[in-house]
Design an enzyme around this catalytic site. Structure first.
Site, PDB file in Angstrom:
ATOM      1  N   CYS A  90      -0.568   3.672  -6.486  1.00  0.00           N
ATOM      2  CA  CYS A  90      -1.509   3.073  -5.540  1.00  0.00           C
ATOM      3  C   CYS A  90      -1.623   1.641  -6.013  1.00  0.00           C
ATOM      4  CB  CYS A  90      -2.868   3.765  -5.615  1.00  0.00           C
ATOM      5  SG  CYS A  90      -4.165   2.839  -4.738  1.00  0.00           S
ATOM      6  N   CYS A 112       0.865  -1.182   0.000  1.00  0.00           N
ATOM      7  CA  CYS A 112       0.000   0.000   0.000  1.00  0.00           C
ATOM      8  C   CYS A 112       0.898   1.226   0.000  1.00  0.00           C
ATOM      9  CB  CYS A 112      -0.870  -0.026   1.254  1.00  0.00           C
ATOM     10  SG  CYS A 112      -1.840   1.471   1.491  1.00  0.00           S
TER      11      CYS A 112
HETATM   12  N1  DGL Z   1      -3.951   0.453  -2.125  1.00  0.00           N
HETATM   13  C1  DGL Z   1      -3.628   1.580  -1.340  1.00  0.00           C
HETATM   14  C2  DGL Z   1      -2.439   2.351  -1.866  1.00  0.00           C
HETATM   15  O1  DGL Z   1      -1.581   1.762  -2.492  1.00  0.00           O
HETATM   16  C3  DGL Z   1      -4.686   2.440  -0.715  1.00  0.00           C
HETATM   17  C4  DGL Z   1      -6.037   2.561  -1.287  1.00  0.00           C
HETATM   18  C5  DGL Z   1      -6.994   3.237  -0.302  1.00  0.00           C
HETATM   19  O2  DGL Z   1      -7.376   2.567   0.651  1.00  0.00           O
HETATM   20  O3  DGL Z   1      -7.307   4.413  -0.481  1.00  0.00           O
HETATM   21  O4  DGL Z   1      -2.294   3.503  -1.645  1.00  0.00           O
END
Ligand code: DGL
Length: 267
Positions: free
Chosen positions: A191, A77
């Site tokens: 993301c 993440c």
């Molecule tokens: N998948 C996550 C990232 O890489 C976060 C997505 C979220 O929960 O807003 O930032």
């Protein structure tokens, strides 16, 4: 009798985004037992404050470590990594691999020298993104856009729901509509949810774009950190762990099973 170390690799995200990291990790280390943890109770992270993320994530990871005893954690993440990696590392006594927006590889391949960073609102406002841009893309124009809509679109896609293609057009236009955006040729998917909708983004793009993400680099890092370690001869089915019990978990089950996560648990 072969001795085997059954400790898993724990991948962590707010939702299904980390699956874009799981694929490359499995490809490099097929024998690794996998626990995939999605903080569904805290989802989405991208619209939370720095203080909320820094308070929530290390504590939650502590509980996950206690329960699943992983050998290594991947913070799959960008939002949690760019905001709270030092706090996470300080709270845990095991190797932690974070996710870095792939600005460096993007700068290596951009011909037009205009790069877009597509992440969550929480990620694109981080000083860390300024630092990466200054260090690795100083001769590039780096455009940024924070998109919560694409996170939701990726979750919906994994639940098997139809997503209006206008979402992809709109979010890309928010990058390419910025000054210099007509020369944009490379987009960093900063993301982990976004590689899950890369095909849709490519189809919606008004110009030919190359997309870059950190999945393969993270997998290489995990392989280096676990080099020489033993793995079970049969890793068994992967486990998906959610932090809330909602019907959405069941809707995700086929998509998770297709990625080797055949069991689901609630923390
Ligand atoms: N998948 C996550 C990232 O890489 C976060 C997505 C979220 O929960 O807003 O930032």
């Amino acid at each position: 009798m072969p001795v085997s170390d059954t400790r898993p690799i724990l991948l962590f995200d707010s939702g299904v985004g980390g699956l874009s990291v799981l694929g490359p990790v499995r490809a490099l280390i097929p024998a690794a037992p996998i626990v995939y943890a999605a903080d569904s109770a805290g989802f989405p992270y991208g619209t939370k404050t720095e203080a909320e993320i820094a308070a929530r994530v290390p504590a939650l990871l502590g509980r996950l470590v206690e329960r699943y005893r992983p050998r290594l954690i991947v913070i799959a993440c960008n939002t949690a990594s760019t905001i709270a990696l030092p706090e996470i590392r300080a709270a845990l006594d095991l190797p932690v691999v974070g996710t870095v927006p792939a600005i460096k590889p993007a700068a290596l391949v951009s011909k037009s020298r205009v790069i877009g960073v597509l992440g969550t609102a929480g990620t694109v406002r981080q000083r860390y993104v300024d630092k990466l841009s200054a260090e690795f893309a100083a001769d590039c124009t780096v455009l940024r856009h924070g998109s919560d809509a694409l996170v939701k679109a990726a979750e919906a896609k994994l639940r098997g729901e139809a997503v209006d293609p206008a979402v992809y057009e709109r979010e890309l236009a928010a990058l390419s509509g910025q000054p210099g955006g007509e020369r944009l040729d490379t987009v960093v998917l900063a993301c982990t949810h976004f590689p899950l909708v890369q095909e849709e983004l490519a189809a919606a793009a008004p110009q030919l774009l190359q997309f870059v993400d950190g999945g393969a680099g993270i997998a290489r890092r995990v392989a280096v950190l676990t080099e020489g370690q033993e793995w079970p001869s049969e890793p068994g089915p992967g486990l998906a762990v959610f932090t809330s019990d909602t019907p959405a978990n069941q809707a995700l089950a086929p998509g998770l099973a297709a990625r080797g996560l055949a069991r689901i648990e609630v923390l």
